[in-house]
Design an enzyme around this catalytic site. Structure first.
Site, mmCIF file in Angstrom:
data_model
loop_
_atom_site.group_PDB
_atom_site.id
_atom_site.type_symbol
_atom_site.label_atom_id
_atom_site.label_comp_id
_atom_site.label_asym_id
_atom_site.label_seq_id
_atom_site.Cartn_x
_atom_site.Cartn_y
_atom_site.Cartn_z
ATOM 1 N N HIS A 137 87.903 -11.254 66.859
ATOM 2 C CA HIS A 137 87.218 -11.435 68.135
ATOM 3 C C HIS A 137 87.624 -10.363 69.128
ATOM 4 C CE1 HIS A 137 90.937 -13.882 68.224
ATOM 5 N NE2 HIS A 137 91.053 -13.436 69.460
ATOM 6 N N CYS A 189 97.323 -16.900 74.154
ATOM 7 C CA CYS A 189 97.416 -15.733 73.283
ATOM 8 C C CYS A 189 96.923 -14.523 74.069
ATOM 9 C CB CYS A 189 96.612 -15.922 71.998
ATOM 10 S SG CYS A 189 94.822 -15.955 72.228
#
Length: 628
Positions: free
Chosen positions: A67, A177
């Site tokens: 991603h 994250c």
């Protein structure tokens, strides 16, 4: 917005042709581009690879979720790919990946889009759902399966939002994250699912790309039995002072939720005392792969100092292009731009190295309250000409003094915690560390440095060569580890003291491992796999840039043959650099500074070439052909 609105028939590939990680990224990005969702395909692929360098998005259980959020994406989209044979994607569990969901988020994606993209990652935790996707015969069946699973997820979220009866144990968690799209929410769902199975009430705050969601309140923190932080990004921790706190990587939240939750409710988790200190720590609590003690503190200082070393050093080297004395207004070589470069690089960036080194060592030890005392003590070390040794002492002295002050003033009530941070620690920390440095450290260390310089200057040729052999070899022993950093720091100290010979040997020794390995992969192709040969090409660049770490993957794969080979080659280069009388006036830069900052550079290049050839030949003769 639902997932089916972002996933379309033209962004689905039920039979991927790719056989490697790079190929699957290329194939999925091509589908995205063909669907008209990208403004710049290559830019998007580069952003995907940049995210992979932080940590693999192969989450395990046969799933990978590459991603990126970038301006190269025209509108938020999901690409689905499936491989029945499986593809090696560097997954967390080491197994091949079969299901791929490439998430493409546009730079201006709104929160609704980001929440939808993130929801997808949480659905894939369910093994039965993954099996359903693997068995789907058509693209329509894939969409139906995702729609049904997503609706169940949305219903569960609505139930979770309503008040529930208090459980016996109450745990709070924070996940985050670097990208904040997938791993953040997967860790959150993994923790919630496992907590439900264990009968533990939990609330999870997510620090995602769409901001902080489900923020923990002061009342919830007060009621909690323990807090889990599963994050690879900085999380505000002061609000948890006095609570039992467990820190772990975001992947631990995904892969080890039960272990973290059981630790949280056991009553054995360490109590966080605020200002970066816990009453106790262990490997699981402080996060996987985190180092502690002297090395951790030293590396924190060195890593934050390096930008000043590299940036300032290369600016100094550029000034030498105009002449070695071109920065000096009294020299016949004088050039005003050279003076500007020297002022910026040498007069400012270099002058900050020791204070920054000391400040971040102290901050690593005592958290934020250690920063100011460390900076001042480091400045005293620099002003007093006690060099890098003085800076190292200043950092550790200031850090541990502040730790001591925390214990001394522990009697103050929590309501005065702010006073301690902004008044007590700065005043006493700066005074005590500064006083000790001025009265007891600077003078003796300055004398020691002068003695060392005199000793080096008095060495005969044989001893100088031995020193070069030692320093060059040290650069290859652990390739960026403590032994390598010890040699590098010694070289910086010698430059600071005006002796430019040792660092010439150090840079030569540090360039040889990646260059020698690159040469070996070129000369002895049958001794390396195709992947290793490709990696070898990048080592030419890393070696030329004085990045010794490029040799690490090869050394890790075959330490018995590679490590002795690179140590011998580096030691020879270091010794030859000393024998040839080379000096290096810039602390970093590799090939970018050799021609302007190295005395007698042709022989210096010869020293590096000889060491690299020796390393390449040793590796070539020691390694066995790959087909055997």
């Amino acid at each position: 917005m639902k997932i089916s609105q972002l996933l379309h028939h033209d962004t689905m590939i039920l039979d991927l042709k790719a056989t490697s990680k790079n190929q699957v990224i290329e194939e999925l990005a091509t589908a995205l581009d063909s669907a008209g969702k990208l403004a710049n395909k290559q830019q998007f692929i580069d952003e995907i690879h940049k995210r992979e360098q932080q940590s693999s998005t192969g989450i395990g259980d046969g799933v990978a979720i590459p991603h990126a959020k970038t301006s190269a994406v025209l509108e938020p989209t999901i690409v689905f790919g499936r491989s029945s044979r499986g593809i090696d994607y560097d997954s967390l569990d080491g197994k091949p990946s079969h299901l791929f969901f490439m998430i493409a988020a546009s730079a201006g994606a709104n929160n609704e889009h980001l929440q939808t993209l993130s929801r997808l990652s949480t659905l894939l935790i369910d093994a039965s759902f993954r099996e359903l996707l693997m068995k789907a015969a058509t693209k329509e069946e894939v969409l139906v399966a995702i729609n049904e699973k997503e609706q169940l997820k949305l219903n569960a979220e609505q139930e979770e939002a309503s008040p529930a009866a208090a459980a016996e144990k109450y745990v709070l968690a924070v996940t985050g994250c670097p990208t904040g799209i997938a791993h953040t929410y997967m860790a959150a769902d993994s923790l919630k699912d496992k907590a439900k199975a264990l009968g533990i009430k939990i609330k999870v705050e997510t620090n995602g790309s769409d901001g902080v969601k489900n923020r923990l309140t002061a009342d919830e923190i007060a009621r909690a039995d323990a807090i889990i932080i599963a994050a690879d990004t900085k999380v505000e921790k002061e609000r948890f002072s006095g609570k039992r706190l467990i820190e772990a990587a975001v992947t631990d939240g995904i892969r080890r939720p039960e272990e973290l939750l059981r630790k949280a409710v056991s009553g054995n988790a360490p109590v966080y005392n605020g200002e970066g200190a816990s009453s106790s720590r262990d490997g699981a609590e402080s996060g996987a792969g985190k180092k502690s003690g002297f090395y951790k503190h030293l590396m924190n200082g060195v890593s934050n100092m390096l930008p000043f070393v590299v940036g300032g050093g290369i600016l100094i080297a550029i000034s030498f292009i105009f002449g070695i004395e071109a920065f000096n207004p009294e020299s016949a070589e004088y050039h005003p731009f050279a003076e500007t470069l020297m002022t910026i690089g040498g007069g400012n960036a270099f002058n900050l190295m020791i204070p920054v080194l000391a400040a971040f060592i102290a901050m690593s030890i005592a958290d934020r309250p250690g920063f100011a005392p460390g900076m001042v003590a480091g400045l005293i070390a620099f002003s007093g000409e006690s060099g890098f040794l003085g800076g190292l002492i200043a950092g550790f002295l200031a850090g541990y003094l502040v730790v001591l002050l925390k214990k001394v003033f522990n009697f103050m009530p929590p309501s005065l915690a702010g006073i301690k941070t902004i008044l007590v620690y700065p005043v006493f920390g700066i005074f005590l560390s500064g006083y000790i440095m001025l009265e007891f450290i600077v003078g003796p260390v300055q004398t020691l440095n002068s003695s060392l310089i005199s000793w080096l200057g008095g060495l005969g040729t044989g001893n100088i060569v031995l020193l070069g052999i030692l320093l060059g070899g040290m650069m290859a022993v652990d390739m960026g580890g403590p032994i390598n950093k010890a040699a590098f720091t010694f070289g910086l100290a010698m430059i600071d003291a005006g002796n430019f010979a040792p660092h010439a040997a150090i840079m030569a020794g540090g360039m040889v491992p990646p260059l020698g390995i690159a040469l070996a992969t070129t000369l002895f192709k049958n001794k390396f796999t195709k992947q290793e040969r490709e990696a070898g090409k990048t080592n030419y660049i890393m070696g030329a840039s004085f990045i010794t770490e490029g040799a690490i993957p090869f050394a890790a794969a075959d330490p018995g043959r590679v490590i002795p080979s690179i140590i011998v080659g580096s030691a020879v280069s270091g010794g030859l650099a000393m024998l040839f009388g080379n000096t290096l006036m810039a602390p970093h830069g590799g090939a970018f500074v050799i021609f302007v900052a190295v005395e007698n550079w042709p022989l210096y290049l010869l020293a590096i070439a000889i060491g690299s050839i020796i390393t390449a030949l040793m590796i070539g003769f020691l390694k066995k052909p790959v087909n055997k």
